[in-house]
Motif scaffolding. Structure first.
Motif, PDB file in Angstrom:
ATOM      1  N   GLY A   1       0.780  -1.223   0.000  1.00 18.32           N
ATOM      2  CA  GLY A   1       0.000   0.000   0.000  1.00 18.32           C
ATOM      3  C   GLY A   1       0.815   1.277   0.000  1.00 18.32           C
ATOM      4  N   MET A   2       2.130   1.176   0.147  1.00 15.97           N
ATOM      5  CA  MET A   2       2.969   2.376   0.165  1.00 15.97           C
ATOM      6  C   MET A   2       3.125   2.967  -1.232  1.00 15.97           C
ATOM      7  SD  MET A   2       6.172   1.691   2.757  1.00 15.97           S
ATOM      8  CE  MET A   2       6.036   2.147   4.485  1.00 15.97           C
ATOM      9  N   SER A   3       3.370   4.265  -1.259  1.00 18.07           N
ATOM     10  CA  SER A   3       3.738   4.945  -2.504  1.00 18.07           C
ATOM     11  C   SER A   3       5.233   5.227  -2.465  1.00 18.07           C
ATOM     12  CB  SER A   3       2.956   6.247  -2.665  1.00 18.07           C
ATOM     13  OG  SER A   3       3.202   7.123  -1.578  1.00 18.07           O
ATOM     14  N   VAL A   4       5.921   4.916  -3.569  1.00 16.84           N
ATOM     15  CA  VAL A   4       7.377   5.016  -3.628  1.00 16.84           C
ATOM     16  C   VAL A   4       7.780   5.837  -4.847  1.00 16.84           C
ATOM     17  CG1 VAL A   4       9.546   3.726  -3.815  1.00 16.84           C
ATOM     18  CG2 VAL A   4       7.616   2.745  -2.540  1.00 16.84           C
ATOM     19  N   LEU A   5       8.749   6.731  -4.659  1.00 18.62           N
ATOM     20  CA  LEU A   5       9.392   7.424  -5.768  1.00 18.62           C
ATOM     21  C   LEU A   5      10.786   6.842  -5.921  1.00 18.62           C
ATOM     22  CD1 LEU A   5       9.512   9.678  -7.922  1.00 18.62           C
ATOM     23  CD2 LEU A   5      10.398  11.197  -6.124  1.00 18.62           C
ATOM     24  N   ASP A   6      11.073   6.283  -7.092  1.00 21.02           N
ATOM     25  CA  ASP A   6      12.389   5.715  -7.378  1.00 21.02           C
ATOM     26  C   ASP A   6      13.127   6.691  -8.288  1.00 21.02           C
ATOM     27  OD1 ASP A   6      14.493   3.954  -7.410  1.00 21.02           O
ATOM     28  OD2 ASP A   6      13.641   2.682  -8.982  1.00 21.02           O
ATOM     29  N   VAL A   7      14.090   7.416  -7.715  1.00 20.76           N
ATOM     30  CA  VAL A   7      14.826   8.465  -8.429  1.00 20.76           C
ATOM     31  C   VAL A   7      16.039   7.858  -9.125  1.00 20.76           C
ATOM     32  CG1 VAL A   7      16.100  10.623  -8.180  1.00 20.76           C
ATOM     33  CG2 VAL A   7      14.075  10.197  -6.762  1.00 20.76           C
ATOM     34  N   GLY A   8      16.228   8.181 -10.399  1.00 22.66           N
ATOM     35  CA  GLY A   8      17.340   7.605 -11.144  1.00 22.66           C
ATOM     36  C   GLY A   8      17.139   6.124 -11.357  1.00 22.66           C
ATOM     37  N   CYS A   9      15.987   5.764 -11.903  1.00 17.94           N
ATOM     38  CA  CYS A   9      15.566   4.358 -11.949  1.00 17.94           C
ATOM     39  C   CYS A   9      16.381   3.505 -12.900  1.00 17.94           C
ATOM     40  CB  CYS A   9      14.093   4.274 -12.317  1.00 17.94           C
ATOM     41  SG  CYS A   9      13.701   4.868 -13.982  1.00 17.94           S
ATOM     42  N   GLY A  10      17.097   4.120 -13.867  1.00 14.83           N
ATOM     43  CA  GLY A  10      17.840   3.326 -14.829  1.00 14.83           C
ATOM     44  C   GLY A  10      16.912   2.395 -15.587  1.00 14.83           C
ATOM     45  N   PRO A  11      17.374   1.188 -15.948  1.00 15.20           N
ATOM     46  CA  PRO A  11      16.540   0.276 -16.731  1.00 15.20           C
ATOM     47  C   PRO A  11      15.416  -0.391 -15.954  1.00 15.20           C
ATOM     48  CG  PRO A  11      18.654  -0.735 -16.285  1.00 15.20           C
ATOM     49  CD  PRO A  11      18.753   0.681 -15.794  1.00 15.20           C
ATOM     50  N   GLY A  12      15.272  -0.075 -14.669  1.00 13.28           N
ATOM     51  CA  GLY A  12      14.053  -0.423 -13.954  1.00 13.28           C
ATOM     52  C   GLY A  12      14.010  -1.746 -13.234  1.00 13.28           C
ATOM     53  N   THR A  13      15.131  -2.429 -13.074  1.00 10.89           N
ATOM     54  CA  THR A  13      15.091  -3.722 -12.385  1.00 10.89           C
ATOM     55  C   THR A  13      14.798  -3.558 -10.888  1.00 10.89           C
ATOM     56  OG1 THR A  13      17.512  -3.622 -12.277  1.00 10.89           O
ATOM     57  CG2 THR A  13      16.532  -4.934 -14.040  1.00 10.89           C
ATOM     58  N   ILE A  14      15.421  -2.573 -10.247  1.00 16.56           N
ATOM     59  CA  ILE A  14      15.112  -2.317  -8.834  1.00 16.56           C
ATOM     60  C   ILE A  14      13.694  -1.786  -8.715  1.00 16.56           C
ATOM     61  CG2 ILE A  14      15.726  -1.002  -6.770  1.00 16.56           C
ATOM     62  CD1 ILE A  14      18.604  -0.994  -7.707  1.00 16.56           C
ATOM     63  N   THR A  15      13.300  -0.899  -9.609  1.00 18.77           N
ATOM     64  CA  THR A  15      11.946  -0.348  -9.604  1.00 18.77           C
ATOM     65  C   THR A  15      10.909  -1.460  -9.574  1.00 18.77           C
ATOM     66  OG1 THR A  15      12.685   1.546 -10.925  1.00 18.77           O
ATOM     67  CG2 THR A  15      10.328   1.113 -10.866  1.00 18.77           C
ATOM     68  N   ALA A  16      11.069  -2.437 -10.456  1.00 18.43           N
ATOM     69  CA  ALA A  16      10.103  -3.531 -10.540  1.00 18.43           C
ATOM     70  C   ALA A  16      10.036  -4.312  -9.232  1.00 18.43           C
ATOM     71  CB  ALA A  16      10.465  -4.452 -11.699  1.00 18.43           C
ATOM     72  N   ASP A  17      11.187  -4.536  -8.614  1.00 13.28           N
ATOM     73  CA  ASP A  17      11.193  -5.241  -7.329  1.00 13.28           C
ATOM     74  C   ASP A  17      10.489  -4.424  -6.253  1.00 13.28           C
ATOM     75  OD1 ASP A  17      12.547  -7.351  -8.435  1.00 13.28           O
ATOM     76  OD2 ASP A  17      14.499  -6.813  -7.589  1.00 13.28           O
ATOM     77  N   LEU A  18      10.713  -3.119  -6.240  1.00 20.20           N
ATOM     78  CA  LEU A  18      10.043  -2.268  -5.252  1.00 20.20           C
ATOM     79  C   LEU A  18       8.531  -2.336  -5.428  1.00 20.20           C
ATOM     80  CD1 LEU A  18      12.351   0.909  -5.314  1.00 20.20           C
ATOM     81  CD2 LEU A  18      12.378  -0.976  -3.667  1.00 20.20           C
ATOM     82  N   ALA A  19       8.082  -2.362  -6.681  1.00 15.76           N
ATOM     83  CA  ALA A  19       6.646  -2.445  -6.945  1.00 15.76           C
ATOM     84  C   ALA A  19       6.062  -3.730  -6.372  1.00 15.76           C
ATOM     85  CB  ALA A  19       6.388  -2.349  -8.448  1.00 15.76           C
ATOM     86  N   LYS A  20       6.790  -4.830  -6.507  1.00  9.84           N
ATOM     87  CA  LYS A  20       6.322  -6.094  -5.939  1.00  9.84           C
ATOM     88  C   LYS A  20       6.244  -6.026  -4.411  1.00  9.84           C
ATOM     89  CE  LYS A  20       5.935  -8.944  -9.541  1.00  9.84           C
ATOM     90  NZ  LYS A  20       4.659  -9.665  -9.864  1.00  9.84           N
ATOM     91  N   LEU A  21       7.206  -5.320  -3.820  1.00  8.29           N
ATOM     92  CA  LEU A  21       7.288  -5.265  -2.358  1.00  8.29           C
ATOM     93  C   LEU A  21       6.207  -4.386  -1.729  1.00  8.29           C
ATOM     94  CD1 LEU A  21      11.165  -5.070  -2.058  1.00  8.29           C
ATOM     95  CD2 LEU A  21       9.728  -6.924  -1.209  1.00  8.29           C
ATOM     96  N   VAL A  22       5.631  -3.454  -2.475  1.00  2.67           N
ATOM     97  CA  VAL A  22       4.566  -2.611  -1.918  1.00  2.67           C
ATOM     98  C   VAL A  22       3.192  -3.034  -2.433  1.00  2.67           C
ATOM     99  CG1 VAL A  22       6.087  -0.650  -1.528  1.00  2.67           C
ATOM    100  CG2 VAL A  22       4.828  -0.803  -3.688  1.00  2.67           C
ATOM    101  N   ALA A  23       3.131  -4.128  -3.170  1.00  2.00           N
ATOM    102  CA  ALA A  23       1.856  -4.697  -3.593  1.00  2.00           C
ATOM    103  C   ALA A  23       1.286  -5.568  -2.464  1.00  2.00           C
ATOM    104  CB  ALA A  23       2.051  -5.529  -4.857  1.00  2.00           C
ATOM    105  N   PRO A  24      -0.031  -5.698  -2.379  1.00  2.00           N
ATOM    106  CA  PRO A  24      -1.033  -5.029  -3.209  1.00  2.00           C
ATOM    107  C   PRO A  24      -1.321  -3.611  -2.696  1.00  2.00           C
ATOM    108  CG  PRO A  24      -2.109  -6.489  -1.671  1.00  2.00           C
ATOM    109  CD  PRO A  24      -0.627  -6.678  -1.457  1.00  2.00           C
ATOM    110  N   GLY A  25      -1.836  -2.816  -3.580  1.00  2.14           N
ATOM    111  CA  GLY A  25      -2.298  -1.488  -3.188  1.00  2.14           C
ATOM    112  C   GLY A  25      -1.268  -0.400  -3.255  1.00  2.14           C
ATOM    113  N   GLY A  26       0.015  -0.770  -3.420  1.00  3.54           N
ATOM    114  CA  GLY A  26       1.056   0.246  -3.491  1.00  3.54           C
ATOM    115  C   GLY A  26       1.262   0.748  -4.905  1.00  3.54           C
ATOM    116  N   ARG A  27       2.068   1.790  -5.008  1.00  3.45           N
ATOM    117  CA  ARG A  27       2.353   2.347  -6.327  1.00  3.45           C
ATOM    118  C   ARG A  27       3.774   2.901  -6.323  1.00  3.45           C
ATOM    119  NH1 ARG A  27      -0.729   2.687 -10.412  1.00  3.45           N
ATOM    120  NH2 ARG A  27      -0.158   3.954 -12.213  1.00  3.45           N
ATOM    121  N   VAL A  28       4.482   2.701  -7.451  1.00  3.78           N
ATOM    122  CA  VAL A  28       5.839   3.216  -7.611  1.00  3.78           C
ATOM    123  C   VAL A  28       5.850   4.182  -8.783  1.00  3.78           C
ATOM    124  CG1 VAL A  28       8.241   2.652  -8.120  1.00  3.78           C
ATOM    125  CG2 VAL A  28       6.883   1.133  -6.656  1.00  3.78           C
TER     126      VAL A  28
END
Length: 275
Positions: free
Chosen positions: A44-71
Motif C-alpha cells: 500500500g505504500m507509494s514510492v518514488l524511485d529516483v534515477g531508476c535506470g533500466p528499472g530492475t530495482i523499480t520492478a522489485d520495489l513495486a512487488k514489495l509494496v503490492a497489493p495497493g502500493g504504487r511506484v
C-alpha cells in the motif's frame, strides 16, 4: 514547487548509457542493491524511485509494496525511462508510472510519497545536498528517504594490477571534472545533515565478485566501458587521457579477469532518513 537554482544543475553523467553500463545496471535487484530498505516497505505504500535506470530495482520495489502500493520511477534519460517502462511491462506490473525528471527540482507536490529512493544517483549530481532536500520535500512526514552510493576510493581487488590503479585514478578525476563525487558513499551522512535531516540511520554493504563467472562479467564490462562508453569519450575529450591509454587499461581489465584468484569488492554507503 521550488524553482531550481541555476547553480544546481545536474552534473554530466560520467558513465553514459552504453550497453556495457546498462549490462551492470540490469543486474541490480532490490535484494542485492536495496536490502537496507526492504524492511521499511509495506503493501500500500507509494514510492518514488529516483534515477531508476533500466528499472530492475523499480520492478522489485513495486512487488514489495503490492497489493495497493504504487511506484513512480524517474530518470534524467528519456531513452532509459522507456527501457524501464518496457521491463515493467514484461513483468506484468501495472502499478508503476514513469517520467523524466531532474532530482534537483522534482515535479511533484510536497508530501507526495511514503518512500523516496535513489540508488547510485547522488554521486552523479551537481548538488547532492539540494537533491536530498528535494527528496525530503516530496516525502510525507514520517516517511523514509533512502540513498545508496558506491565509494570508488574504497574499492579493492586482488591480485594487484597497475592498470586497474590507473583506471581508478582516471575515473575519479573524470567524475570530478564532470561535477560529480565518486567517493559518495562516505559522504552520504554529511550531505543528509546539510540537507536538514536529523534522524539518519547509516550502514554499508558491499558487492563482491569472486566466482569465475562474476569476475569474467565484471572485468569484461569495465573493459568495454573503458573504450566504448560515454565515459571513454568524455575522458579523451576532456584531456584526461588518450585512446591508446584507455586501450591499455582495458587490456589490464581483461588480463586481470583471467586470473583464477581474482576478487573485487565495491563498498556502498547507505542512509535511511526519517522525514
Amino acid at each position: 514547487m521550488n524553482a531550481m537554482d541555476p547553480s544546481h544543475e545536474t552534473a554530466v553523467y560520467t558513465h553514459g548509457h552504453h550497453e556495457s553500463v546498462l549490462r551492470s545496471h540490469r543486474w541490480r535487484t532490490a535484494e542485492n542493491s536495496a536490502a537496507y530498505l526492504i524492511g521499511e516497505l509495506r503493501p500500500g505504500m507509494s514510492v518514488l524511485d529516483v534515477g531508476c535506470g533500466p528499472g530492475t530495482i523499480t520492478a522489485d520495489l513495486a512487488k514489495l509494496v503490492a497489493p495497493g502500493g504504487r511506484v513512480t520511477a524517474v530518470d534524467a534519460s528519456r531513452d532509459v525511462v522507456e527501457q524501464a517502462r518496457a521491463h515493467a511491462a514484461e513483468r506484468g506490473l501495472t502499478e508503476v508510472e514513469f517520467a523524466t525528471a531532474d532530482v534537483h527540482a522534482l515535479d511533484f507536490p510536497d508530501d507526495s510519497f511514503d518512500v523516496v529512493h535513489a540508488h547510485q544517483v547522488l554521486q552523479h549530481v551537481g548538488d547532492p545536498v539540494q537533491a536530498l532536500r528535494e527528496m525530503r520535500r516530496v516525502c510525507r512526514p514520517g516517511g523514509i528517504v533512502a540513498a545508496r552510493d558506491a565509494d570508488y576510493a574504497a574499492m579493492t581487488w586482488f591480485p594487484a594490477a597497475p592498470g586497474l590503479d590507473e583506471w581508478l585514478d582516471l575515473y575519479r578525476r573524470v567524475a570530478r571534472a564532470n561535477g560529480g563525487e565518486p567517493d559518495a558513499g562516505r559522504r552520504l551522512r554529511s550531505w543528509a545533515q546539510a540537507a536538514g535531516y536529523t534522524e539518519i540511520r547509516c550502514s554499508a554493504t558491499a558487492w563482491c565478485y569472486a566466482t569465475p563467472e562474476e569476475i569474467a562479467w565484471w572485468s569484461a564490462l569495465w573493459a568495454d566501458r573503458t573504450t566504448a562508453s560515454g565515459y571513454a569519450a568524455i575522458a579523451v575529450e576532456g584531456g584526461h587521457t588518450t585512446a591508446s591509454e584507455l586501450e591499455g587499461i582495458a587490456e589490464s581489465w581483461r588480463g586481470w579477469g583471467t586470473r583464477r584468484d581474482a576478487w573485487f569488492s565495491v563498498l556502498n554507503g547507505e542512509i535511511l532518513c526519517r522525514v
